[in-house]
Every structure is written in C-alpha cells, then in structure tokens.
Enzyme design. Structure first.
Site, PDB file in Angstrom:
ATOM      1  CG  ASP A 126      -1.942   1.098   1.193  1.00  0.00           C
ATOM      2  OD1 ASP A 126      -2.098   1.743   0.142  1.00  0.00           O
ATOM      3  OD2 ASP A 126      -2.602   1.324   2.223  1.00  0.00           O
ATOM      4  CG  ASP A 165      -3.740   4.217  -2.788  1.00  0.00           C
ATOM      5  OD1 ASP A 165      -2.968   3.366  -2.314  1.00  0.00           O
ATOM      6  OD2 ASP A 165      -4.851   4.462  -2.309  1.00  0.00           O
TER       7      ASP A 165
END
Length: 418
Positions: free
Chosen positions: A45, A279
């Site tokens: 992440d 992201d």
C-alpha cells in the site's frame, strides 16, 4: 527510467526485489512479509504508511462497530503472536487507523524485524491490531504501508478515544524509510510494477501468484517503453491538509499534479487536476466527475451509472476507448482491458455485465482527493524516491494479462486509503 537504471548499476549496494500476488479477484496486491519469525501475506500500500498485523486473539467488529466472530474479518492466519523474544512492546502508545472505506483498527505497537523481498529491516515499529473491523480476503493478514512518516498512526497514551491528529500523533519511519536510514539499499527509492490479471482471474481467482514486482533500492524488472517522466511530489499545508507546491510543505501521500486527462476519440481535454494520489492500495481510478461521465458515455454501448453500487455498468463485450493521463507534459495510456472488470452479474438477456475501472471521484473542489489506483498503475512502472521527493513514471510495454481461477462472489471494490 533509463537514467535510474544506470544510476543503480553504477552504485555499490543492494537491491531487493520480490513478487506480488493478486488477491480477492485481483482487486488487491499482496507480498510475503516475515514479521519477527512469523510469515504473513500483507497488502502492498503506497497510500498509507503503517505496517500492521492483527494480534492473536484479536476482537473483530463490523463497520458499524458491532462485535462479530473473528472469522468475519477473514484474515489469512490467526494473527501475530506477540509473546516472543523477537517483539518488543512500545509502552504507553496506541495504534489507531481508519481507512477510506470505513475499515478501522485499534491496538498497541512495538518493534521487531520486518523482512520483505529478502530485505531485513531491524527494530521496525509496527502496529498491532487488537480490535479490527476488516473486510478481508481470507489470505492477507494485514498491510505494509509505504507512504510518508507524517501519515503514520501511532499516538500518545493508551486510549484511542483521546487520539488527535496531529496533536497526539507520534510519527515514526515506515519500513522503507527505515531501510534507507539503516543503509540497506543502494538507492533511496522503491519501484512497483503491478500486472493486470486476466479476465478469468478477475472473475474467479482468490489468489493469483506472480502478478508483478516490488523492488527496494532498484527498478521493478518488467519491459518498458521510452515514455517516461520524473516529477516532484506535491506537498500539503499541514494546517489545512490542502495540496500546496513550494518548499515549506509537508509530505503525506505520493501526490502528483496531473495536467490533463482524456480518451481516444474525445474532442475535449479535461484540464489540470491536483491532489491526485498514486495508490497501490486502491483498485480503481477515481477522477473528476466530468471526466468519469464523459468517459463512460464513450463506451460502446455506453456505461451507465448504477446509483446503488456507484459504478458505471456496461456489457463485458463493450468497446472501450483508450484512457490517457498527462503528467509532467508526458501522456500515459491505460489499456482498455483495465477499464472493464466483471461484476458477476448478467442483464435480462443473459449478457455478462462489467464495471468501468474509472470511477466518479467527485467535482474538482478544494479538499477533494482523486486517486490513480491499480487501473492506471497496471500500465506504468512507478519509482518513488523518498529523498528527492520525486516519482518517476515509465509506460510499460504491452503485455498479456495473467491469472487463474476458482469462483466469483458479488463484486467488491477496494478503496482502503484516505
């Protein structure tokens, strides 16, 4: 990208490259991480900063904060056993994070060795989830955050109800920041290449191995083109949490300025967008409303918004225009395959229905955040330099989607961050 490769070859030091796997119908990406001596699959992440795992015996909650059985959180293991000499508790602090989709975790924190892709980061602080509201996939047992120390989620005291960001926050170095500080890597950047899964895997697969790379101190080893650009990260005003370019800024996310977005056959160019985040922890692309609506209308047949699900729906056999994103004066293309994902549903005539990989992220108003998630990232190699506060994007060479298959439940779109 070529200059980065040359720099890497010229400098002494180590790089550590590991594979990532698609999980939950290729809607998220995992890599194997050893926490102390215990192995877990963790979500990769770049949109958050904390590395965390649930503690053995953790309490599970639903998103309404009601207690539910542990199995509802669907972690891949029973959690991390903190009763080990390889873990040292950080006293008088608490771990407390809430993600953009409503998932939340509270607990404790401590120090251990984190090993990923063969890179062993000593004395790394991590969060330990004692209470978890998590919509897991039955495989991941937590998350490895790679964004800025300013975004970490450890706070003074042991009462999460008293936590206030940033007043009681205790920033610390995330895993890669620690690796650079400890001199483990040859370069202060890491690189990610996420492969798109096959349509079969998106429809069926719970776990899809070898679906890309993450490289610490080096460049993800996939074929690329000569289309590339290096741009500065966008900072934020720490008081307002609004994006701001300049020298006296605070860095939180890997945020870039986007000069324009468009798509094949379109006569209008949609102009500058800031506050847009690269992201890996978000499945789709969230773009301004005007862009999303125009793009969906250009599908053949057009993709129509489903108000209940918030997704643009069309036939899986639809023709999709090539989407483009201009960053730093360079145009990057998104393969049409990334803008159709199966919903596991059919229309009245029995035709399979798909959703668009590009979502309505709202109007381009102050404070609104947009995301270039995996829909976009499947098409580029992104290299994040934490010292120069820059990112390099390189267009990938066309490639064949991978994937395997088991079964497909109703679709769930992942947007963990922000």
């Amino acid at each position: 990208m070529q200059s980065l490769r040359a720099s890497q070859a010229a400098r002494a030091g180590k790089t550590f490259t590991g594979t990532v796997a698609g999980s939950d119908f290729d809607e998220e990406y995992l890599t194997n991480v050893t926490v102390g001596t215990q192995e877990f699959q963790l979500i990769v992440d770049t949109g958050s900063s904390d590395t965390w795992v649930p503690e053995t015996g953790f309490s599970c909650f639903n998103l309404e904060n009601q207690p539910v059985p542990q199995s509802t959180c669907a972690f891949g293991t029973g959690g991390f056993n903190t009763d080990t000499p390889h873990f040292k508790v950080d006293p008088d602090v608490n771990f407390n994070i809430t993600y953009g989709d409503g998932e939340f975790l509270t607990g404790t924190a401590g120090f251990t060795t984190i090993t990923v892709a063969g890179m062993a980061v000593a004395n790394q602080e991590i969060g330990i989830a004692v209470n978890a509201a998590w919509e897991g996939d039955g495989i991941n047992t937590g998350l490895m955050g790679l964004a800025s120390p300013n975004l970490t989620s450890i706070y003074e005291g042991t009462n999460p109800s008293a936590d206030e960001f940033p007043q009681t926050q205790i920033p610390y170095n995330p895993v890669f920041y620690s690796a650079v500080q400890q001199g483990l890597v040859s370069n202060p950047f890491f690189s990610v290449a996420l492969d798109r899964g096959s349509f079969q895997a998106e429809n069926n697969s719970l776990f899809d191995p070898n679906l890309g790379f993450i490289s610490f101190g080096g460049i993800a080893p996939v074929a690329v083109t000569n289309t590339h650009v290096t741009v500065p990260l966008q900072g934020y005003d720490a008081a307002t949490f609004l994006p701001e370019n300049g020298t006296d800024v605070t860095y939180f996310y890997y945020t870039v300025d986007v000069e324009s977005m468009s798509f094949a056959g379109n006569k209008k160019v949609f102009g500058t967008t800031n506050n847009i985040i690269l992201d890996t922890g978000t499945t789709l692309a969230y773009v301004p409303t005007e862009v999303a609506n125009a793009f969906a209308a250009a599908f053949d047949p057009p993709a129509v918004i489903d108000e209940d699900e918030g997704v643009y729906v069309t036939l899986c056999s639809a023709t999709v225009p090539e989407f483009t994103v201009n960053i730093g004066g360079v145009t990057f293309t998104v393969d049409p395959a990334d803008n159709l994902f199966p919903l596991g549903e059919s229309d009245e005539e029995g035709n399979a229905l798909c959703g668009s990989g590009t979502f309505d992220g709202g109007p381009p108003e102050e404070g609104n955040v947009f995301i270039l998630g995996d829909t976009f990232l499947h098409n580029v190699v992104v290299t994040f330099n934490i010292e120069s506060k820059e990112v390099t994007l390189t267009q990938r060479a066309p490639y064949t989607s991978g994937g395997g298959g088991l079964r497909r439940p109703p679709a769930a779109v992942i947007q963990r961050n922000l």
